[in-house]
Design an enzyme around this catalytic site. Sequence first.
Site, PDB file in Angstrom:
ATOM      1  N   HIS A 103      46.653 101.507  20.378  1.00 34.39           N
ATOM      2  CA  HIS A 103      47.220 102.267  19.572  1.00 34.39           C
ATOM      3  C   HIS A 103      46.296 103.225  18.783  1.00 34.39           C
ATOM      4  O   HIS A 103      47.554 103.677  17.148  1.00 34.39           O
ATOM      5  CB  HIS A 103      47.687 100.437  18.256  1.00 34.39           C
ATOM      6  CG  HIS A 103      48.438  99.938  19.222  1.00 34.39           C
ATOM      7  ND1 HIS A 103      47.597  98.979  19.409  1.00 34.39           N
ATOM      8  CD2 HIS A 103      49.070  99.641  19.430  1.00 34.39           C
ATOM      9  CE1 HIS A 103      47.834  97.490  20.167  1.00 34.39           C
ATOM     10  NE2 HIS A 103      49.617  97.862  19.640  1.00 34.39           N
TER      11      HIS A 103
HETATM   12  S1  FES Z   1      44.280 100.663  18.205  1.00 36.67           S
HETATM   13 FE1  FES Z   1      45.547  98.398  18.470  1.00 36.67          FE
HETATM   14  S2  FES Z   1      44.003  97.207  20.211  1.00 36.67           S
HETATM   15 FE2  FES Z   1      43.355  98.870  19.526  1.00 36.67          FE
END
Ligand code: FES
Length: 183
Positions: free
Chosen positions: A148
């Site tokens: 993410h």
């Molecule tokens: S940014 Fe969501 S698991 Fe690493």
Amino acid sequence: MLTPTLNVNNVELFYSFTCAIVAIGVGIMSWPVASQFLPNAFVSVNPKMEVDLRAVCCGQCVTINWFGTPVFIRNRLAREVRAARAVCLRKLKDKYARNANINSNALAFDRNRCLDVRSENWLVVIAPCTHLGCMPSVTKCGWVCACHGSSYDLSGRVTNGPAATNLSVPKCVYAVSALVLGT
Ligand code: FES
């Protein structure tokens, strides 16, 4: 004459059965809350492991498996240490050092993240992303998590993305050419 005795026994039996059902129900319903107060597997086991640091070249980052927990060991270049130390604390998302070897209120200065003054080049952090546990990739500027988009600097402090806390430094001791995890 038998009927009253049977009734009393039946009432006792019913009472005991109801109590048992209620106790089981309460136990099941309270488990999610009660389990929050139990140490997790990582903390309760906290096993010792010695890592030979001579195999980790300057500028290199290796991932070791500490009894099921991936740990990054990074031998930082002098310029990487300087870059990590130049970061202003005010700009950090998580202001705490998250270092199990020092006070939990210690701030996220780079000197509070590495092992000790003799070993400021060494950074040791629990590897999984603090957002949802993906494995971040090593970059020139630290680490990036592809899941993410969280990123961490050369001190393992979160700089971007949904992760809210820095990669934590586990219990460990630096011993010249070796690292002892889990002391
Ligand atoms: S940014 Fe969501 S698991 Fe690493």
